[in-house]
Design a protein around this motif. Structure first.
Motif, short mmCIF file in Angstrom:
data_model
loop_
_atom_site.label_atom_id
_atom_site.label_comp_id
_atom_site.label_asym_id
_atom_site.label_seq_id
_atom_site.Cartn_x
_atom_site.Cartn_y
_atom_site.Cartn_z
N ILE A 104 26.60 54.52 9.86
CA ILE A 104 27.17 53.65 10.89
C ILE A 104 27.03 54.23 12.29
CG2 ILE A 104 28.84 53.04 9.14
CD1 ILE A 104 31.00 54.09 10.73
N ASP A 105 26.93 53.34 13.24
CA ASP A 105 26.76 53.78 14.62
C ASP A 105 28.11 54.14 15.25
OD1 ASP A 105 27.60 51.14 16.30
OD2 ASP A 105 26.57 50.61 14.42
N HIS A 106 28.01 54.79 16.36
CA HIS A 106 29.22 55.28 17.01
C HIS A 106 30.15 54.14 17.42
CE1 HIS A 106 31.84 57.88 19.20
NE2 HIS A 106 31.73 57.10 20.27
N ALA A 107 29.57 53.07 17.90
CA ALA A 107 30.39 51.95 18.38
C ALA A 107 31.16 51.31 17.24
CB ALA A 107 29.50 50.91 19.07
N THR A 108 30.55 51.21 16.10
CA THR A 108 31.24 50.65 14.94
C THR A 108 32.44 51.52 14.59
OG1 THR A 108 29.29 49.58 14.01
CG2 THR A 108 31.02 50.19 12.46
N GLU A 109 32.21 52.80 14.60
CA GLU A 109 33.30 53.70 14.27
C GLU A 109 34.42 53.62 15.31
OE1 GLU A 109 31.91 57.56 13.26
OE2 GLU A 109 33.95 58.38 13.14
N ALA A 110 34.05 53.54 16.56
CA ALA A 110 35.07 53.44 17.62
C ALA A 110 35.86 52.15 17.48
CB ALA A 110 34.41 53.51 18.99
N ALA A 111 35.16 51.07 17.15
CA ALA A 111 35.85 49.79 16.99
C ALA A 111 36.83 49.87 15.82
CB ALA A 111 34.83 48.67 16.77
N TRP A 112 36.38 50.45 14.73
CA TRP A 112 37.23 50.57 13.55
C TRP A 112 38.48 51.41 13.85
CZ3 TRP A 112 38.95 49.04 9.08
CH2 TRP A 112 39.60 49.93 8.23
N GLU A 134 32.19 54.58 4.57
CA GLU A 134 31.16 54.20 5.52
C GLU A 134 30.46 52.90 5.12
OE1 GLU A 134 27.56 56.62 5.49
OE2 GLU A 134 27.66 56.64 7.69
N ARG A 135 30.22 52.76 3.84
CA ARG A 135 29.54 51.55 3.39
C ARG A 135 30.34 50.30 3.76
NH1 ARG A 135 26.07 49.61 -0.53
NH2 ARG A 135 25.44 51.77 -0.88
N VAL A 136 31.64 50.37 3.56
CA VAL A 136 32.47 49.20 3.90
C VAL A 136 32.41 48.93 5.40
CG1 VAL A 136 34.77 48.20 3.87
CG2 VAL A 136 33.99 49.58 1.94
#
Lengths: 142, 142
Positions: A4-12, B116-118
């Motif tokens: 996953i990209d950084h932005a996805t992680e930040a959003a989560w 991560e997959r989710v």
DNA sequence: TATATATAGATGCAAATGCATCGACATATG
DNA sequence: CATATGTCGATGCATTTGCATCTATATATA
């Protein structure tokens, strides 16, 4: 594709953190004003919207995102508190119809200003309507 | 000033709904892969980031947004599972130092691909990085 | 130093949740 | 119709949470 990209992680992360903090703020305001938890509000609102026939428990559970047994027990408590009425369903011998009582309506109405105040302070005051709308749009895509 | 606007309400509703649905998706993936709940992951990650000295329980609780008694009990379970070590704190007789064990590190590492997959399926696939970043930014303002 | 106050963490008890399963009725299939 | 399968809602039991409070140690104040 994974990783996953950084932005996805930040959003989560932001999503989890803020939702918990805001929920906690709402719950604690309701509680300290002597009212029941937010789940009760949600259920009351759905029942009120459903009108005099009310809802079957299985319909309610889908709207408030509670498991079947959770809904069953929430309804137990709300019946006991006199906020909803539970009667056997005429068309389906297994089922019930749940409807909001007058007391339920008045409790829901009384909860709203408390609830609204928190939303207004924690969201309305922080995001202009356009930004709030943008937030809602982005979330709706998930 | 009170009386919330429609966009604020829409943002709140979407925030509550999506955060619950996504959290549920993560939890159920972890569980069905035989791993502990997300809260354990969060705690393990914080402890791993903290390095060999680990954290005091009161520090951990602030990072994982759990109440004091919740943290105390989470640590009980994680100690029992052998994922963290708890030793008395030398500088403060009331306190403890909690650190992640080798087993804890390996469990955390094993949980990550599931987690991560989710996120990748439910967020990465739905929002372009720019949109995810925008979402994170809007949330951060709350 | 003696005493008051504050902070770290644990815990008893009650309430809520999750899980599995049950009993009752409904619907489909032979 | 008779039987198999599915759906609705309840519930026993174990686990988790929330609340209030406790013990122990640390820090501030007289």
């Amino acid at each position: 594709m994974n990783e996953i990209d950084h932005a996805t992680e930040a959003a989560w992360t932001a999503l989890m953190t803020k939702s918990r903090v805001l929920l906690e703020a709402v719950e604690s305001s309701l509680k300290s004003a002597g009212y029941p938890p937010l789940a009760w509000y949600d259920a009351l609102l759905e029942l009120e919207k459903a009108g005099p026939d009310g809802l079957r428990p299985f319909e309610l559970k889908d709207r408030i995102l509670l498991p079947q047994y959770g809904t069953s027990r929430l309804l137990d408590r709300m019946v006991k508190a006199g906020l909803v009425d539970r009667r056997d369903c005429s068309e389906d011998g297994r089922g019930q119809n749940i409807s909001i009582s007058e007391k339920g309506k008045s409790v829901r109405r009384a909860m709203w200003p408390i609830y609204e105040r928190v939303l207004s302070e924690r969201i309305g005051a922080k995001l202009k309507p356009k930004d709030a709308a943008q937030l809602a749009t982005l979330l709706s895509r998930l």
